[in-house]
Design a protein around this motif. Structure first.
Motif, PDB file in Angstrom:
ATOM      1  N   THR A 241      35.391  34.355  45.415  1.00 46.42           N
ATOM      2  CA  THR A 241      36.489  33.322  46.685  1.00 46.42           C
ATOM      3  C   THR A 241      35.698  31.907  47.051  1.00 46.42           C
ATOM      4  O   THR A 241      34.916  31.479  47.136  1.00 46.42           O
ATOM      5  CB  THR A 241      36.012  34.118  47.878  1.00 46.42           C
ATOM      6  OG1 THR A 241      35.400  33.949  49.179  1.00 46.42           O
ATOM      7  CG2 THR A 241      36.943  35.855  47.940  1.00 46.42           C
ATOM      8  N   LYS A 278      42.378  30.309  53.913  1.00 50.79           N
ATOM      9  CA  LYS A 278      42.349  31.006  53.733  1.00 50.79           C
ATOM     10  C   LYS A 278      41.319  30.948  52.661  1.00 50.79           C
ATOM     11  O   LYS A 278      41.013  32.103  51.301  1.00 50.79           O
ATOM     12  CB  LYS A 278      44.279  31.181  52.813  1.00 50.79           C
ATOM     13  CG  LYS A 278      45.037  30.733  53.890  1.00 50.79           C
ATOM     14  CD  LYS A 278      45.028  31.698  55.159  1.00 50.79           C
ATOM     15  CE  LYS A 278      46.369  31.912  56.207  1.00 50.79           C
ATOM     16  NZ  LYS A 278      46.180  30.443  57.012  1.00 50.79           N
ATOM     17  N   VAL A 281      39.931  34.904  51.572  1.00 51.18           N
ATOM     18  CA  VAL A 281      40.685  35.532  50.923  1.00 51.18           C
ATOM     19  C   VAL A 281      41.671  35.351  49.576  1.00 51.18           C
ATOM     20  O   VAL A 281      42.690  35.395  48.701  1.00 51.18           O
ATOM     21  CB  VAL A 281      41.757  36.452  51.653  1.00 51.18           C
ATOM     22  CG1 VAL A 281      40.984  37.086  53.146  1.00 51.18           C
ATOM     23  CG2 VAL A 281      42.912  35.155  52.680  1.00 51.18           C
ATOM     24  N   THR A 282      40.985  34.171  48.994  1.00 53.32           N
ATOM     25  CA  THR A 282      41.679  32.715  48.158  1.00 53.32           C
ATOM     26  C   THR A 282      40.083  33.459  46.635  1.00 53.32           C
ATOM     27  O   THR A 282      39.682  32.408  47.425  1.00 53.32           O
ATOM     28  CB  THR A 282      41.785  31.790  48.959  1.00 53.32           C
ATOM     29  OG1 THR A 282      43.049  32.051  49.283  1.00 53.32           O
ATOM     30  CG2 THR A 282      43.163  31.088  47.686  1.00 53.32           C
ATOM     31  N   GLY A 307      45.467  29.051  49.660  1.00 54.41           N
ATOM     32  CA  GLY A 307      45.126  30.384  49.614  1.00 54.41           C
ATOM     33  C   GLY A 307      46.233  30.004  48.464  1.00 54.41           C
ATOM     34  O   GLY A 307      46.927  31.376  47.945  1.00 54.41           O
ATOM     35  N   GLU A 310      46.615  33.090  45.367  1.00 51.37           N
ATOM     36  CA  GLU A 310      47.029  34.789  46.070  1.00 51.37           C
ATOM     37  C   GLU A 310      48.575  34.667  45.585  1.00 51.37           C
ATOM     38  O   GLU A 310      48.887  33.619  46.369  1.00 51.37           O
ATOM     39  CB  GLU A 310      46.023  34.671  47.182  1.00 51.37           C
ATOM     40  CG  GLU A 310      44.656  34.232  47.301  1.00 51.37           C
ATOM     41  CD  GLU A 310      44.198  35.829  46.373  1.00 51.37           C
ATOM     42  OE1 GLU A 310      44.726  36.648  45.929  1.00 51.37           O
ATOM     43  OE2 GLU A 310      42.878  35.215  45.593  1.00 51.37           O
ATOM     44  N   PHE A 313      51.466  33.927  48.718  1.00 49.38           N
ATOM     45  CA  PHE A 313      49.911  33.336  49.606  1.00 49.38           C
ATOM     46  C   PHE A 313      51.126  32.586  50.544  1.00 49.38           C
ATOM     47  O   PHE A 313      50.858  32.198  51.278  1.00 49.38           O
ATOM     48  CB  PHE A 313      49.662  31.344  48.712  1.00 49.38           C
ATOM     49  CG  PHE A 313      49.932  30.550  48.858  1.00 49.38           C
ATOM     50  CD1 PHE A 313      50.440  29.754  49.043  1.00 49.38           C
ATOM     51  CD2 PHE A 313      51.154  30.922  47.336  1.00 49.38           C
ATOM     52  CE1 PHE A 313      50.869  28.153  48.775  1.00 49.38           C
ATOM     53  CE2 PHE A 313      51.252  29.555  46.818  1.00 49.38           C
ATOM     54  CZ  PHE A 313      51.530  28.721  47.364  1.00 49.38           C
ATOM     55  N   ALA A 316      51.620  34.218  53.885  1.00 56.59           N
ATOM     56  CA  ALA A 316      50.493  35.315  54.292  1.00 56.59           C
ATOM     57  C   ALA A 316      50.498  34.150  55.710  1.00 56.59           C
ATOM     58  O   ALA A 316      49.119  34.475  56.298  1.00 56.59           O
ATOM     59  CB  ALA A 316      49.271  35.404  53.528  1.00 56.59           C
TER      60      ALA A 316
ATOM     61  N   HIS C   3      46.942  43.505  47.138  1.00 56.21           N
ATOM     62  CA  HIS C   3      45.614  43.072  48.603  1.00 56.21           C
ATOM     63  C   HIS C   3      46.138  41.678  49.824  1.00 56.21           C
ATOM     64  O   HIS C   3      46.178  42.423  51.048  1.00 56.21           O
ATOM     65  CB  HIS C   3      44.475  42.928  47.746  1.00 56.21           C
ATOM     66  CG  HIS C   3      44.094  42.842  46.718  1.00 56.21           C
ATOM     67  ND1 HIS C   3      42.673  43.480  46.146  1.00 56.21           N
ATOM     68  CD2 HIS C   3      44.943  44.947  46.537  1.00 56.21           C
ATOM     69  CE1 HIS C   3      43.110  43.897  45.877  1.00 56.21           C
ATOM     70  NE2 HIS C   3      43.290  45.343  45.846  1.00 56.21           N
ATOM     71  N   LEU C   4      46.973  41.171  49.141  1.00 56.80           N
ATOM     72  CA  LEU C   4      47.280  39.919  50.502  1.00 56.80           C
ATOM     73  C   LEU C   4      48.904  40.347  50.974  1.00 56.80           C
ATOM     74  O   LEU C   4      48.662  40.513  52.309  1.00 56.80           O
ATOM     75  CB  LEU C   4      47.523  38.167  49.648  1.00 56.80           C
ATOM     76  CG  LEU C   4      47.385  37.351  50.135  1.00 56.80           C
ATOM     77  CD1 LEU C   4      46.624  36.860  51.412  1.00 56.80           C
ATOM     78  CD2 LEU C   4      48.154  35.939  50.079  1.00 56.80           C
ATOM     79  N   THR C   8      48.762  40.710  54.659  1.00 63.97           N
ATOM     80  CA  THR C   8      49.701  40.049  55.572  1.00 63.97           C
ATOM     81  C   THR C   8      50.844  40.997  56.187  1.00 63.97           C
ATOM     82  O   THR C   8      50.679  40.733  57.793  1.00 63.97           O
ATOM     83  CB  THR C   8      50.721  39.302  54.871  1.00 63.97           C
ATOM     84  OG1 THR C   8      49.841  38.613  54.378  1.00 63.97           O
ATOM     85  CG2 THR C   8      51.258  37.806  55.666  1.00 63.97           C
ATOM     86  N   THR C 173      39.774  40.274  50.399  1.00 60.67           N
ATOM     87  CA  THR C 173      40.848  40.668  50.873  1.00 60.67           C
ATOM     88  C   THR C 173      41.345  41.960  51.560  1.00 60.67           C
ATOM     89  O   THR C 173      41.916  42.353  52.661  1.00 60.67           O
ATOM     90  CB  THR C 173      41.855  39.401  50.057  1.00 60.67           C
ATOM     91  OG1 THR C 173      41.159  38.483  49.070  1.00 60.67           O
ATOM     92  CG2 THR C 173      43.247  39.646  50.280  1.00 60.67           C
TER      93      THR C 173
END
Lengths: 372, 423, 219
Positions: A241, A278, A281-282, A307, A310, A313, A316, C3-4, C8, C173
Motif C-alpha cells: 500500500t 486513502k 487501502v491503496t 486511491g 483501486e 475509488f 469510496a 475489497h474496497l 465502503t 483493505t
C-alpha cells in the motif's frame, strides 16, 4: 504462451525487423540499452543477472504488434504514457513495439485508421498485444462508438486474435470514473467482458508511466504475463500500500496528524490520514517510483492519496473524509431512536398488562395451598 | 391443596420487576458469586452457584417479559418451565440458600441475588415445591402462634420463672408502654435468659416496656418459605398488637430473619408504613449506651469473638453497635476473618435450619464457620441471633468442638449491677 | 464485490445499519427492562452516608474485601480486558475520527504503537479468561452458547483490527473491511446478548445499592 529464445548476443542489433535493429537505427547504443534493461530488471524485482538476458531477449524480438483501443476515457492514460518519453530512455520503449493502432497518436484517420487495425489483426493474428484504456458502456452502445462500431463490438472483435490484453487505467481495469454512481452508461471493465484471454490490469488514474513500460518489458522479455494479484494487477508494482511505503508513515504511528491543509502540522509534513488520505487501502507504487522521473507524488505535494488505482475509488466515501469516518452520514439516528422507544413502550405496555393480569388473578394463599 | 405449576408461574410473573430484569440482563456468568457462597465453597459443587439457583425464573423472565424471549418460546428454542424442574430446584432455592446475601455483596455487575431468591421462593411455595420443614413451621405459626408450637401459657410460665429469679414483674399487655418486646420461640424454650436480660436492661434504663399476649412471636416462617400472603398474616398480629398497645417501638429479638421480616418486609406486607418504630435489641442497647442509660461493671476476661448474623449485619445495616457493646464488657475480644459486613453465614439462616433433609449439607457448609473459628480460637462465641446460635451449636457438636455460645444481650445484662434498693 | 467496495459498504450502509440496530435495540431493551418498574418500599429508611445506588455504581468496581484472592483470574482478566478494550476503542486515532464523524466529539488519541501493545495485552487477557472459563468448574457449568458467542464477538474485532494494522493474512483493505464488519456484528448483537450488561450494569448496581442503601447498608 511460449517464451522466446534469445539469439546469440552481438547479432541482435543487426537482424532486420527486430527491436535491436530499430534501436540501432535510432542511434541507441548497446550499452545504453543494457542500462535500460538493468533498470527494468530491478524494477521488476528480478535478479541483476537477468539484465543481459533481458537485453538479448528484447533486442532479438520482432517488434511486438500492439493495438491500443480507447473507449470511455479522458485520454489521461495516453497523456501519462507520453510524459514518459523524454528525456530518459523509457520513451524509446515505443521502438520496442509496433504501435499499429492508437487513434490519438496515429497519423492515419477515418477509414485508413480502421484499416490499419484490421490489417494488424490479420497480419499478427494470435500474436498481437491489445491495450485498452477506458470503460465499455453497456446501457446503450451508442454512448461511445468509433467509426460506427460500438466499444463492445470493437473490444470483442479485437480481443479474438490477441495474445494478451493489457487494461490500462482504472476505467479499463475496473470501470473507473464512468462507472461511478449512478453509472449512467452502464460502464464495465475489460475483464467484465473478456473471459478467455489473459488480462493484465494496470489501474491508476492515470497509471504510473514507468509501470506501464515495465509491464510491457516483462511481456516482451518472457512472453508471459507477470505474476498478478487477485485483482489482476502485477504484484511487483501493486504488492504494497501507499501507506506502507509512505515517508509520512512515522507521523501516523505517532498519532501526529494534519487537521487542515494549511495548519502547522501540514507544514511540518505530518500524516494526512485525517484529511482523507486513502493510502492505507491503496495498492500502488507511487510512494516508491514516484512521478515525473521520480520527482514527487501526491502525498509529497501535500495532498492525501485519493486511491485512484483501486476499484470504485470514486464511490469510496469522499476524498477528504478520513477512512475511519462513516462513508455516508448517519441519517437514521432520530428515526431508529423513535422506533426503539416505540418498540420498548409497546413491549412494556404488554408486560405491564401481563403482570397486572397475574396480580389480578392472585389467589390468596392459605395453609392448604402450600401442597400440590 | 391447590398449589400448582400454573399458580407458581403466575406468582413469579407477579414478582418479576425491573431490578430482577436488570439483574438477569447484567449477569455475565463470571461465577464470582459462587466464591461468596458457603454452599459452593464447602462442597465444590457448581450447582450451588447462587445465580444458577434462579435459572427457572430467568427463563420465565425472558419468555414472558422480553420480546425475543417470547419469540424463542414460540418457535420452541426456549423450553417452558416445568413442574419437575421446579421440584428439582427446591433444594437449590431452600436447602442451599440462607438468603445471607454474600453473593449480592460481591457480584461485580451488582446483582442482588438474595433479593431474587426471596422472590423466587414466592413462586416455589405457590407451586408446591417448598420443604416440609418450612411448611410445618408456617402452619404452626399461623395455627398455633409460633413455629415451635408454643402457646401463650408457655410464655406466661417463662415470665413467672423470670419474675421469680429476678424479682421483677414482667409487664404483659401494658398499654402505652414505650417498647413492645418480641420473642422468638427459640428464646422461649432454649434461651430463657433473654427475657430476664431485657427486664434488667429496661429497669436500668428506666423505660416502660411490655409483652403482648396476642403477639409475642417475632419469627416469620411465612417469609422464610417465601409466601407473602402467609407472612402477612403473621406480621399483621404484631402490627395489630403494637397499634393496640400504642407502643412507640417494637423490639425485634436476637433473631436475624425476624428483624428482616418486621423491620424491612413488614410495612410492605401490610401495605402501609408502620405507625411505630422497629429496632433490633442490639440497636436499642446501643441507643441506651449512647444516652448513658446502659451502665455495666466488670469485664469478661476469656478470649471472645462475635458472629454477625447476616440479616442483622449485611442485610440489616447493624454492624458497629454490637462491637461498641462488646467493648463495654469484653477485655479479650478478637474478630474472625471476614467479620462484619462480609461475615459468613452460620449455614442455617433463611429457614434452612428448619429443613430436615438439608442437615447434611448444612453441616458440610459449617466447615466455613469452623475454619473462621479455628483462625481465632476463642474460648466463647458471642452472637445476636438465636437461630445462628442453635445452628452453630449443632455444627460445633458435630465437629466435636467445645465452644460455648452466648447471646450478646444476655452477656451485657450479666454486667448490669443490681440496683441497691432492690436488695 | 471487491475489497474496497466491501470496505465502503462497511463504512457506509453497514455502519448505518448496525448503528441503527444498536440505537433501536438499546432504547427498546432499556425501556423493556426498566419499564417493569418496582414497588415502593414502605419500610422506614435508615440513612447512612455512602449507602446509595450511586455509591454502589462506583464501589462495585473494586472487589469487596477478601474476594480478589478467590478469583484472581476473573478480576485481573476482567480489569485488563475492560480497561484495555476501552483504551483500544476510545484512544486509537482512527476510532476517535469515527466517533467524531458520527457524533462530532473528538479528543486526543494515543500513539499507535501504544495502542498496538494494549491490543495484544487485551487479547492475551481475553484468551486467559477464555481458558479460565473452560477450566474452572463453576464457569464451565454456567456457560451457555451465548458466553462463547459473545467472547468471539468481542475477540474478532480486536484480532482483525490488529491483523489489519500489521497486514497479516489478507490484504489490508479486506482485513479492515472484516474488522469494521465484525464490529458492526458486535453492535447489532449488543442489545440482545449478555453484552447488554454494558448498559444494565449501571442499573443493576444502582438497584442493589438503592435497595440495600434503604436499609443503611453500603453494599
Amino acid at each position: 504462451m511460449k517464451s522466446r529464445h534469445p539469439q546469440q548476443p552481438g547479432t541482435e542489433f543487426s537482424v532486420p525487423g527486430t527491436v535491436g535493429e530499430g534501436l540501432a537505427r535510432h542511434g541507441v547504443s548497446r550499452r545504453a540499452f543494457l542500462k535500460f534493461c538493468t533498470v527494468m530488471t530491478s524494477m521488476l524485482a528480478l535478479p541483476p543477472s537477468m539484465a543481459p538476458a533481458m537485453a538479448a531477449a528484447i533486442a532479438a524480438t520482432r517488434r511486438q504488434s500492439v493495438i491500443w483501443l480507447s473507449f470511455q476515457e479522458c485520454t489521461g492514460c495516453t497523456e501519462a504514457i507520453t510524459r514518459s518519453h523524454s528525456p530518459t530512455l523509457e520513451n524509446l520503449i515505443f521502438d520496442l513495439i509496433s504501435l499499429d493502432y492508437h487513434h490519438t497518436l496515429q497519423a492515419a484517420s477515418g477509414e485508413a485508421a480502421e484499416h490499419a487495425r484490421e490489417q494488424a489483426m490479420k497480419d499478427n493474428a494470435g500474436k498481437y498485444l491489445l491495450i485498452v484504456d477506458g470503460s465499455i458502456p453497456m446501457a446503450n452502445p451508442g454512448y461511445s462508438t468509433i467509426a460506427g462500431i460500438s466499444n463492445y463490438d470493437m473490444l470483442v472483435d479485437s480481443a479474438k486474435g490477441a495474445a494478451a490484453i493489457v487494461a490500462v487505467g482504472t476505467c479499463a481495469t475496473y470501470g473507473g470514473l464512468p462507472k461511478a454512481n449512478p453509472n449512467p452508461t452502464g460502464a464495465v471493465s475489460v475483464a467484465d467482458i473478456i473471459k478467455d484471454k489473459p488480462i493484465i490490469n494496470i489501474p491508476g488514474c492515470p497509471p504510473i508511466p514507468v509501470v506501464m513500460t515495465g509491464v510491457l518489458a516483462h511481456f516482451l522479455t518472457f512472453g508471459t504475463i507477470p505474476e498478478l494479484d487477485g485483482l489482476g494487477r502485477p504484484k511487483v508494482f501493486y504488492g504494497e500500500t501507499i501507506h506502507d511505503r509512505c515517508y509520512r508513515r512515522p507521523f501516523y504511528d505517532q498519532g501526529k496528524f494534519a487537521k487542515t491543509f494549511d495548519d502547522e502540522a501540514a507544514r511540518r509534513g505530518w500524516c494526512l490520514f485525517e484529511l482523507g488520505c486513502k493510502g492505507p487501502v491503496t495498492y500502488n507504487a507511487c510512494a516508491t517510483t514516484k512521478w515525473n522521473d521520480g520527482t514527487s507524488f501526491p502525498i509529497q505535494s501535500g495532498h492525501g492519496c485519493i486511491g485512484c488505482s483501486e476499484p470504485n475509488f470514486w464511490d469510496a466515501g469522499g476524498f477528504y473524509k478520513a477512512l475511519s469516518m462513516p462513508a455516508n452520514p448517519l441519517k437514521v439516528g432520530a428515526g431508529v431512536a423513535a422506533a426503539g422507544a416505540a418498540a420498548g413502550v409497546v413491549v412494556t405496555f404488554l408486560n405491564r398488562g401481563k403482570k397486572g393480569a397475574a396480580k389480578a388473578a392472585h389467589e390468596t394463599t392459605t395453609l392448604n395451598d402450600l401442597e400440590q | 391443596m391447590s398449589a400448582s405449576l400454573e399458580k407458581g408461574v403466575r406468582v413469579l410473573k407477579e414478582m418479576i420487576d425491573a431490578p430482577i430484569a436488570s439483574y438477569f440482563n447484567s449477569c455475565v456468568h463470571c461465577g464470582i458469586c459462587a466464591e461468596a457462597c458457603l454452599f459452593y465453597t464447602e462442597t465444590g459443587n457448581p450447582k450451588y452457584t447462587p445465580i444458577h439457583k434462579l435459572e427457572p425464573m430467568r427463563r420465565l423472565y425472558e419468555q414472558e417479559y422480553t420480546f425475543l424471549g417470547r419469540l424463542a418460546k414460540m418457535v420452541g428454542l426456549s423450553k417452558p418451565v416445568t413442574d419437575a424442574e421446579l421440584g428439582e430446584w427446591q433444594e437449590l432455592v431452600y436447602n442451599s440458600c440462607t438468603l445471607c446475601g454474600r453473593c449480592s455483596a460481591v457480584c461485580p455487575v451488582g446483582n442482588d441475588i438474595a433479593y431474587m431468591v426471596r422472590k423466587m421462593r414466592e413462586g416455589m411455595s405457590a407451586s408446591g415445591h417448598s420443604p416440609d420443614g418450612l411448611k410445618g413451621a408456617v402452619t404452626r405459626t399461623v395455627n398455633i402462634g409460633s413455629p415451635m408450637g408454643i402457646k401463650l401459657p408457655a410464655v406466661k410460665a417463662q415470665m413467672k420463672h423470670v419474675e421469680a429469679d429476678y424479682g421483677m414483674t414482667i409487664p404483659l399487655d401494658m398499654e402505652g408502654a414505650e417498647y413492645l418486646v418480641m420473642l422468638s420461640s427459640m428464646e422461649i424454650i432454649n434461651f430463657p435468659e433473654y427475657l430476664g436480660a431485657i427486664a434488667k436492661i429496661m429497669r436500668q434504663a428506666g423505660k416502660t416496656w411490655t409483652l403482648c399476649s396476642e403477639a409475642f412471636e417475632a419469627t416469620n416462617a411465612g417469609m422464610q418459605i417465601g409466601n407473602s400472603d402467609l407472612a402477612r398474616v403473621i406480621v399483621k398480629r404484631i402490627v395489630d398488637g403494637a397499634e393496640k398497645l400504642k407502643v412507640k417501638t417494637v423490639i425485634s429479638p436476637e433473631c436475624g430473619h425476624a428483624y428482616t421480616a418486621l423491620r424491612w418486609e413488614g410495612a410492605n406486607l401490610v401495605g402501609k408504613p408502620f405507625s411505630f418504630k422497629v429496632q433490633h435489641i442490639v440497636e436499642v442497647l446501643e441507643e441506651f449506651r449512647l444516652a448513658g442509660l446502659l451502665k455495666t461493671e466488670g469485664m469478661e476476661t476469656d478470649r471472645l469473638t462475635f458472629h454477625d448474623p447476616c440479616q442483622l449485619a449485611r442485610r440489616g445495616g447493624v454492624i458497629e453497635p454490637q462491637r461498641n457493646l462488646l467493648k463495654m464488657v469484653a477485655k479479650d475480644f478478637h474478630e474472625m476473618p471476614d467479620a462484619g459486613f462480609m461475615n459468613w453465614c452460620c449455614g442455617g439462616g433463611g429457614g434452612a435450619s428448619a429443613i430436615e433433609e438439608g442437615e447434611e449439607l448444612r453441616l458440610e457448609a459449617f466447615k466455613r464457620k469452623k475454619s473462621q473459628l479455628d483462625a481465632v480460637k476463642p474460648k466463647r462465641l458471642v452472637t445476636a441471633c438465636a437461630n445462628c446460635r442453635i445452628v452453630m451449636e449443632e455444627g460445633l457438636e458435630h465437629y466435636q468442638m467445645n465452644l460455648p455460645i452466648v447471646g450478646l444481650t444476655e452477656m451485657i445484662a450479666e454486667h448490669i449491677p443490681d440496683p441497691v434498693d432492690s436488695k | 464485490m471487491d475489497h474496497l467496495q466491501l470496505l465502503t459498504w462497511a463504512r457506509g450502509p453497514g455502519l448505518d445499519l448496525s448503528l441503527g440496530v444498536l440505537v433501536l435495540g438499546v432504547i427498546w431493551r432499556l425501556i423493556e427492562i426498566y419499564g417493569l418498574g418496582r414497588k415502593q418500599d414502605l419500610s422506614a429508611p435508615r440513612d447512612v452516608a455512602g449507602a446509595s445506588g450511586w455509591n454502589t455504581i462506583i464501589r462495585r468496581s473494586v472487589p469487596p474485601p477478601g474476594m480478589f484472592k478467590t478469583s484472581p483470574v476473573s478480576y485481573m482478566g476482567g480489569y485488563i480486558f475492560h480497561i484495555g478494550l476501552a483504551i483500544v476503542v476510545f484512544l486509537f486515532a482512527p476510532h476517535i475520527k469515527l466517533v467524531q464523524g458520527v457524533l462530532g466529539l473528538a479528543w486526543p488519541g494515543l500513539p499507535s504503537q501504544m495502542v498496538d501493545f494494549v491490543t495484544v495485552v487485551t487479547m492475551a487477557a481475553m484468551i486467559v479468561v477464555l481458558f479460565d472459563r473452560i477450566n474452572k468448574p463453576v464457569k464451565r457449568y454456567l456457560s451457555t452458547f451465548g458466553d462463547w458467542f459473545t467472547w468471539a464477538l468481542t475477540f474478532i474485532p480486536l484480532l482483525s483490527g490488529w491483523m489489519a494494522v500489521h497486514h497479516l493474512l489478507v490484504p489490508y483493505t479486506l482485513m479492515l473491511a472484516i474488522h469494521i464488519l465484525s464490529v458492526e456484528l458486535l453492535l447489532i448483537c449488543l442489545p440482545f446478548t449478555k453484552l447488554f450488561h454494558a448498559f444494565t450494569v449501571f442499573g443493576s448496581r444502582w438497584y442493589n445499592g438503592a435497595i440495600n442503601g434503604h436499609k443503611g447498608v453500603p453494599v
